[in-house]
Scaffold this active site. Sequence first.
Site, PDB file in Angstrom:
ATOM      1  N   ASP A  49       0.788  -1.240   0.000  1.00 18.03           N
ATOM      2  CA  ASP A  49       0.000   0.000   0.000  1.00 18.03           C
ATOM      3  C   ASP A  49       0.823   1.295   0.000  1.00 18.03           C
ATOM      4  O   ASP A  49       0.507   2.240   0.749  1.00 18.03           O
ATOM      5  CB  ASP A  49      -0.945   0.015   1.203  1.00 18.03           C
ATOM      6  CG  ASP A  49      -1.937  -1.126   1.199  1.00 18.03           C
ATOM      7  OD1 ASP A  49      -1.870  -1.971   0.287  1.00 18.03           O
ATOM      8  OD2 ASP A  49      -2.758  -1.199   2.125  1.00 18.03           O
TER       9      ASP A  49
ATOM     10  N   ASP B  87      -4.837  -0.566  -1.549  1.00 12.24           N
ATOM     11  CA  ASP B  87      -6.234  -0.331  -1.238  1.00 12.24           C
ATOM     12  C   ASP B  87      -6.898   0.158  -2.518  1.00 12.24           C
ATOM     13  O   ASP B  87      -6.343   1.031  -3.219  1.00 12.24           O
ATOM     14  CB  ASP B  87      -6.367   0.736  -0.142  1.00 12.24           C
ATOM     15  CG  ASP B  87      -6.335   0.161   1.259  1.00 12.24           C
ATOM     16  OD1 ASP B  87      -6.122  -1.054   1.409  1.00 12.24           O
ATOM     17  OD2 ASP B  87      -6.515   0.941   2.220  1.00 12.24           O
TER      18      ASP B  87
ATOM     19  N   HIS C 194     -10.391   7.408   1.280  1.00 12.83           N
ATOM     20  CA  HIS C 194      -9.019   7.313   0.772  1.00 12.83           C
ATOM     21  C   HIS C 194      -8.921   6.189  -0.255  1.00 12.83           C
ATOM     22  O   HIS C 194      -9.724   5.260  -0.256  1.00 12.83           O
ATOM     23  CB  HIS C 194      -8.023   7.047   1.913  1.00 12.83           C
ATOM     24  CG  HIS C 194      -8.239   5.728   2.597  1.00 12.83           C
ATOM     25  ND1 HIS C 194      -9.164   5.549   3.603  1.00 12.83           N
ATOM     26  CD2 HIS C 194      -7.670   4.496   2.396  1.00 12.83           C
ATOM     27  CE1 HIS C 194      -9.147   4.282   4.006  1.00 12.83           C
ATOM     28  NE2 HIS C 194      -8.253   3.616   3.284  1.00 12.83           N
TER      29      HIS C 194
ATOM     30  N   LYS D 200      -7.208  -4.716  -2.989  1.00  7.25           N
ATOM     31  CA  LYS D 200      -8.015  -5.186  -1.864  1.00  7.25           C
ATOM     32  C   LYS D 200      -8.959  -4.080  -1.414  1.00  7.25           C
ATOM     33  O   LYS D 200      -8.804  -2.920  -1.782  1.00  7.25           O
ATOM     34  CB  LYS D 200      -7.109  -5.611  -0.702  1.00  7.25           C
ATOM     35  CG  LYS D 200      -6.165  -4.547  -0.185  1.00  7.25           C
ATOM     36  CD  LYS D 200      -5.165  -5.138   0.807  1.00  7.25           C
ATOM     37  CE  LYS D 200      -4.142  -4.130   1.285  1.00  7.25           C
ATOM     38  NZ  LYS D 200      -4.710  -3.052   2.115  1.00  7.25           N
TER      39      LYS D 200
ATOM     40  N   CYS E 211      -2.014  -2.463   7.772  1.00  9.22           N
ATOM     41  CA  CYS E 211      -1.974  -3.400   6.648  1.00  9.22           C
ATOM     42  C   CYS E 211      -0.694  -4.221   6.596  1.00  9.22           C
ATOM     43  O   CYS E 211      -0.726  -5.376   6.176  1.00  9.22           O
ATOM     44  CB  CYS E 211      -2.190  -2.640   5.341  1.00  9.22           C
ATOM     45  SG  CYS E 211      -3.851  -1.912   5.250  1.00  9.22           S
TER      46      CYS E 211
END
Length: 199
Positions: A10, A52, A71, A96, A140
């Site tokens: 991420d 993300d 976000h 994800k 994460c």
Amino acid sequence: MPKKALIIVDVQNDFCPGGALPVPDGDKVVAPLNRYTAEFAQSDSLVIASRDWHPPETKHFKSCGGLWPVHCVQNTAGGQFHADLRLPDSAVIISKGMEPDQDSYSAFQGRDEQGRSLRRILQENRVEDLYIGGLATDYCVKASCLDALHNDWQVFLLTDAIRGVDIHPGDSDKAMEEMRKAGAQLITLTQLPFGKNQI
């Protein structure tokens, strides 16, 4: 030598300074991750980058009852990888958080463009060792590391290539200790057991 993979978690604009949900000094992971990526590319190892990739409305966001501000919405500038992150053309992208009813912190909850889970990709490539860095240490990165350990992969946490949110002071340190106790080995670039440069 066991087959290995680098997992970059991420490293997206919204998690870096100026983004919608900035991790303090989040952009500082880019330079070390680029060095890791170069080492993995030279050893012909798998490079995986998770992201993300949320829909505009999801229970993950405060506006829908969740914890976080909006976000990393799909196809927005905030959802893009940091411009200075140098991913090889062969990098596997794992997305994800695409379902509106899921939080999906762990990269193991994501899928690639072909719909393959991270677990399947690692198994297909006979990967045994995972080297994990990125954002954020206490969310994460931690979730991805713990999932990997629970599924019997050997995990190396790249401590020079992670940063945490630290909503509560000390969250990142606690997360690192939790990962270590679960079986992760904490290393830096100079401790890589392979690579042409051995830097």
